[in-house]
Every structure is written in structure tokens, then in C-alpha cells.
Scaffold this active site. Structure first.
Site, PDB file in Angstrom:
ATOM      1  N   LYS A 125       9.174   0.290  13.176  1.00 17.16           N
ATOM      2  CA  LYS A 125       9.853   0.769  11.853  1.00 17.16           C
ATOM      3  C   LYS A 125       9.994   2.077  11.227  1.00 17.16           C
ATOM      4  O   LYS A 125      10.095   2.969  12.276  1.00 17.16           O
ATOM      5  CB  LYS A 125       8.137   0.901  11.502  1.00 17.16           C
ATOM      6  CG  LYS A 125       7.769   0.712   9.722  1.00 17.16           C
ATOM      7  CD  LYS A 125       7.939  -1.166   9.599  1.00 17.16           C
ATOM      8  CE  LYS A 125       7.720  -1.125   7.670  1.00 17.16           C
ATOM      9  NZ  LYS A 125       7.203  -2.399   7.919  1.00 17.16           N
ATOM     10  N   ASP A 165      11.806  -3.330   3.754  1.00 19.22           N
ATOM     11  CA  ASP A 165      10.799  -3.049   3.572  1.00 19.22           C
ATOM     12  C   ASP A 165      10.747  -2.828   2.301  1.00 19.22           C
ATOM     13  O   ASP A 165      12.122  -2.426   0.775  1.00 19.22           O
ATOM     14  CB  ASP A 165      10.397  -2.287   4.433  1.00 19.22           C
ATOM     15  CG  ASP A 165       8.715  -1.983   4.348  1.00 19.22           C
ATOM     16  OD1 ASP A 165       8.075  -3.730   4.604  1.00 19.22           O
ATOM     17  OD2 ASP A 165       7.650  -1.437   4.216  1.00 19.22           O
ATOM     18  N   GLY A 236       1.732  -6.724  -7.057  1.00 21.79           N
ATOM     19  CA  GLY A 236       3.398  -6.010  -6.974  1.00 21.79           C
ATOM     20  C   GLY A 236       4.195  -7.294  -7.832  1.00 21.79           C
ATOM     21  O   GLY A 236       3.722  -7.895  -8.285  1.00 21.79           O
ATOM     22  N   PHE A 237       5.911  -6.516  -7.687  1.00 20.59           N
ATOM     23  CA  PHE A 237       6.466  -7.564  -8.449  1.00 20.59           C
ATOM     24  C   PHE A 237       7.780  -7.354  -8.309  1.00 20.59           C
ATOM     25  O   PHE A 237       9.041  -8.296  -8.553  1.00 20.59           O
ATOM     26  CB  PHE A 237       6.247  -7.512  -9.880  1.00 20.59           C
ATOM     27  CG  PHE A 237       7.727  -5.676 -10.153  1.00 20.59           C
ATOM     28  CD1 PHE A 237       6.615  -4.285  -9.859  1.00 20.59           C
ATOM     29  CD2 PHE A 237       8.587  -6.071  -9.809  1.00 20.59           C
ATOM     30  CE1 PHE A 237       7.443  -3.502 -10.410  1.00 20.59           C
ATOM     31  CE2 PHE A 237       9.394  -4.463 -10.930  1.00 20.59           C
ATOM     32  CZ  PHE A 237       8.514  -3.422 -10.586  1.00 20.59           C
ATOM     33  N   GLY A 238       7.655  -7.105  -6.371  1.00 16.83           N
ATOM     34  CA  GLY A 238       8.981  -7.299  -5.575  1.00 16.83           C
ATOM     35  C   GLY A 238       9.350  -8.145  -5.096  1.00 16.83           C
ATOM     36  O   GLY A 238       8.918 -10.049  -5.512  1.00 16.83           O
TER      37      GLY A 238
HETATM   38  O1  2IT Z   1       6.699  -5.839   7.358  1.00 17.39           O
HETATM   39  C1  2IT Z   1       7.755  -6.519   7.803  1.00 17.39           C
HETATM   40  O2  2IT Z   1       7.242  -6.933   8.369  1.00 17.39           O
HETATM   41  C2  2IT Z   1       8.781  -5.649   7.204  1.00 17.39           C
HETATM   42  N1  2IT Z   1       9.328  -5.411   6.472  1.00 17.39           N
HETATM   43  C3  2IT Z   1      10.162  -7.117   8.030  1.00 17.39           C
HETATM   44  C4  2IT Z   1      10.578  -6.419   8.915  1.00 17.39           C
HETATM   45  C5  2IT Z   1      11.843  -6.919   9.528  1.00 17.39           C
HETATM   46  O3  2IT Z   1      12.607  -6.647  10.194  1.00 17.39           O
HETATM   47  O4  2IT Z   1      12.231  -8.419   9.362  1.00 17.39           O
END
Ligand code: 2IT
Length: 445
Positions: A125, A165, A236-238
Site C-alpha cells: 500500500k 485508492d 461515500g459517493f466515490g
Molecule cells: O483497497 C484496495 O483493495 C484497493 N485500493 C485496490 C488495490 C489494487 O491494487 O487494485
């Protein structure tokens, strides 16, 4: 033998300023500690100590220029948590709340989530404490370029493959991928969530929300129930709520809420038309981070500074951010008759909320299982990139559906109690853990 309290105390002492990481590790350890203590191989390998420590973390500075010609400085990170199953894989978050501890929690969760998808992906991440709210497109472009100028040193199509993300969608991925290509002069799938004309997968934007609703569909069916006619409260709204609202509508349920940092909207007619879905995309693209304009446009009610968990809904799907649903919210939902909670955000519910759901017999699906559709289609994007071809929307969607059904079945198998209740959180933790732990042992140290 591991003792949970002692292990957690030690961890807490080593990371006093990382409450979300501690929370995530506690939640997983609680589920798997018996599995570890009963298995001499896991004990001998000191698997709990090793699986809770990231492989490495990069922390770097991002300098860029705003539209007034002033220099700005942000702090950015890439956490490479665990690559036992494959290249590090996980999103990039741009949000003012981003900290090292927050990204460690997300990388840790991602490791188990990616394991559940059954695709060969490790967990990682990244992100920065950059706030996209109110920024112009040029500012976002300059930030993304500077961010990638540094990040490119640490990633690669076979080592670490970031994606989007919170605060990072196809636009930001485009600016970052462009910079990567300028520096490396190669067309490899080093990022996923790319645009459809430049290596992206169809159905990747929809995947997280669609996947969460597929999971809900399986969960309700296993409980002898169905989505048809159900009322759903979403936050949320995304991107995630957008996909969830569309798939829930297709499967006959009615979504009545969306939310932002400013409050929530209640649309009694349902968020169920092309126009409304399209408007969600526009709201997100405006970079204002508010949901109130939806109310005026579609004649819905707006509740300032409130969360949507006070409405009557059969199903709640948190789609925003960690710890967005606490014990009080849980009690309110239970009082209002909610029977199912599906976490589409990562660690959207506090531990107290999850306990309240369990005690009330509410079925709870944890994010690492329910929102795995996003990263699963990222994995499929990598496959398509490697094969130099692209599948149709229907092909990708069918694969996503199958993956979500398999994840549900694995969680059910590991989480079913003798009294018939399904502890999906425990099931997901155990199913996700076993594969990673076994791979780590096979690979030695
Ligand atoms: O939290 C998640 O699983 C994501 N933001 C997607 C991560 C990804 O590599 O597609």
C-alpha cells in the site's frame, strides 16, 4: 505458544503511534491465534511475528508547485508488506489522513485480501498526505508527476504494482503512468486501474462495488434470503459506492443513501438511474468532496454532518473510509432492523461495532473479503497486460463474479460455527492467513 495479550502489548510498545495498524493486527490475530498455536510448523516459524512485520517501507518527500507559483511539500510512502504469494500489490491513497501507521494497516489487510482472491499477488500500500480537495487539474498533475519521479525507483511490473485508492482514480493513475513511461520508456503494466485505451481492464472501475454486492448476494442466499426488494444504506459517493449502487440496482435492491464529509443524502426513490449514477461520477470529479448538491439536483433530503447509519435499511454497506461506522451506529442499525453489513471500505467498522453486530446475530462481511473485487480485477488487468490483449466487459465481469463466489465459499467454510451462525470476519482471516503463512514457510527465511 502465542498469548494474544502479550503479543499485542509488545506490538503496541513498538508502535505506540500506529493505532490503526494495532487495530488491524489485533483483529486478525484474534481469529488466527488458535490456528497457529495448534500447528507446530507455524509456531516453529514464528509466523505471527513475521507476518505482522512489513518487508520494507519507503518514505519520501514530494515537492511540487501550486497554481500560485508556491512550492509545496508532502510526505509519501510505499509499504511493501508481504510478497510471499506474488508481487506486492495494492493501492495508492491521497488523503490528508495518510500516515505510516495507516498505510501499514492497509498493507497488512491487503496481504490477506489478495490471498483470498486466489490470484498470485502479495500485499502493499502507498500514498501521500496530499489533499486533492480544491486542487486544480494542473496541480494534481504536477503532484502525481513528482510523486512518481520518486516512487518509480521502488516499483516494477514484477516486483510491486500499485493502483488507485481514495483520492486516486484513472486520472491520477494516468498522470503517474505517463511519468513512469517517460522515465522508463516501456509499456508494462506497472500500475493497474489504467484507462481503457492505454492498457486498462474493462470493469476495473466497477469492480470493487460490483464485487461487494456479489458478496452480499452470496451471503444473503446462504442465509436463505435474497437481495430483491431490499433497502440499502451506502456511505461515500466515490468509485466504490458508484459500483455498489449500480450492481445493487441491477439485482433488484434499492439504495437510498450516499454520504460525504459534509453529511448524507436520503433519496427515497432510490439511487437507481443512469442520470444519478453519472452524477456521482461528476460529483467526484469536481474535487469538492461534498454530497449535498445531489439533494438539490434530485429532490432528495440532506442531513448535514450526520452519518447514513440512522436510516431504516435491511443492508448497510460502508464504502468510505476506516472506522466510519462505530458502536453507536451499529446499535442504531440493529435497532432499525438491519440484518446484513457488508464492509466495502477497508476496516470501515470499529471492533466494538463488529462485536455488537455479532451479538445481535447480524451477518457481517469484512472488507478484506467483500471489497476484494477491486484488487481481483487489478490482477486480471495484469494478466491481460502480460498477454497483450484485452477481454470484453462480460468476460471480466464473469471472472469477477466467480472469484467473489469462491471468496464467499472459503469464508463460509472457515467461519461457520456449530450453532450455524457464520462469523465471516473470522473465516476471512483464517482463509487469507493460511495461504500466506504456508507460502512463507515453503520459502524459508
Ligand atoms: O483497497 C484496495 O483493495 C484497493 N485500493 C485496490 C488495490 C489494487 O491494487 O487494485
Amino acid at each position: 505458544m502465542y498469548k494474544l495479550d502479550q503479543f499485542m502489548n509488545d506490538l503496541q510498545q513498538r508502535h505506540p503511534a500506529q493505532p490503526e495498524f494495532i487495530q488491524a493486527v489485533h483483529e486478525v490475530s484474534e481469529s488466527i491465534i488458535d490456528v497457529i498455536n495448534r500447528n507446530p510448523r507455524y509456531l516453529h516459524a514464528r509466523i505471527l511475528d513475521r507476518i505482522t512485520e512489513p518487508d520494507r517501507v519507503f518514505i519520501f518527500k514530494v515537492e511540487w508547485e501550486n497554481d500560485d507559483g508556491q512550492v509545496e511539500v508532502n510526505r509519501a510512502y510505499r509499504v511493501q508488506f508481504n510478497n510471499a504469494l506474488g508481487p506486492y500489490k495494492g493501492g495508492i491513497r491521497f488523503h490528508p489522513s495518510v500516515t505510516l501507521g495507516g498505510l501499514k494497516f492497509l498493507g497488512f489487510e491487503q496481504t490477506f485480501k489478495n490471498s483470498l482472491t486466489s490470484l498470485p499477488m502479495g500485499g502493499g500500500k502507498g500514498g501521500a498526505d496530499f489533499n486533492p480537495k480544491g486542487k486544480s487539474e494542473n496541480e494534481i498533475q504536477r503532484f502525481c508527476r513528482s510523486f512518481m519521479t520518486e516512487l518509480q525507483k521502488y516499483i516494477g511490473p514484477h516486483t510491486d504494482v500499485p493502483a488507485g485508492d481514495i483520492g486516486v482514480g484513472a486520472r491520477e493513475i494516468g498522470f503517474m503512468y505517463g511519468q513512469y513511461k517517460r522515465l522508463h520508456d516501456e509499456n508494462t503494466g506497472v500500475l493497474t486501474g489504467k484507462g481503457r485505451n492505454w492498457g486498462g481492464s474493462l470493469a476495473r472501475p466497477e469492480a470493487t462495488g460490483y464485487g461487494a454486492v456479489y458478496f452480499a448476494d452470496e451471503m444473503l442466499k446462504a442465509a436463505g434470503d435474497g437481495l430483491e426488494g431490499k433497502t440499502i444504506a451506502l456511505s461515500g459517493f466515490g468509485n466504490v459506492s458508484w459500483g455498489a449502487a449500480m450492481k445493487a440496482t441491477q439485482l433488484g435492491a434499492k439504495v437510498v443513501t450516499l454520504s460525504g464529509p459534509d453529511g448524507y443524502i436520503y433519496d427515497k426513490d432510490g439511487i437507481n438511474t443512469e442520470e444519478k449514477f453519472q452524477y456521482m461520477v461528476e460529483l467526484r470529479a469536481s474535487n469538492n468532496d461534498v454530497v449535498e448538491p445531489y439533494a438539490a439536483k434530485f429532490g432528495a433530503e440532506f442531513f448535514a454532518k450526520k452519518r447514513p447509519w440512522e436510516v431504516n435499511a435491511d443492508i448497510a454497506i460502508p464504502c468510505a473510509i476506516q472506522n466510519e461506522l462505530d458502536e453507536n451506529d451499529a446499535k442504531q442499525l440493529i435497532k432499525n432492523g438491519t440484518k446484513y453489513v457488508i464492509e466495502a471500505s477497508n476496516m470501515g467498522c470499529t471492533p466494538e461495532a463488529i462485536t455488537a453486530f455479532r451479538e445481535a446475530g447480524v451477518l457481517f462481511a469484512p472488507g478484506k473479503a467483500a471489497n476484494a473485487g477491486g484488487v481481483a480485477v487489478s490482477g486480471l488487468e495484469m494478466t491481460q497486460n502480460a498477454m497483450m490483449l484485452s477481454w470484453t466487459f462480460e468476460e471480466v465481469e464473469e471472472k469477477l463474479h466467480n472469484i467473489m463466489q469462491r471468496i464467499h465459499a472459503n469464508c463460509l467454510q472457515e467461519g461457520k460455527q456449530q450453532d450455524g451462525f457464520v462469523n465471516y470476519a473470522r473465516g476471512a482471516n483464517i482463509a487469507g492467513f493460511k495461504k500466506v503463512a504456508d507460502a512463507m514457510i515453503d520459502l524459508g527465511y
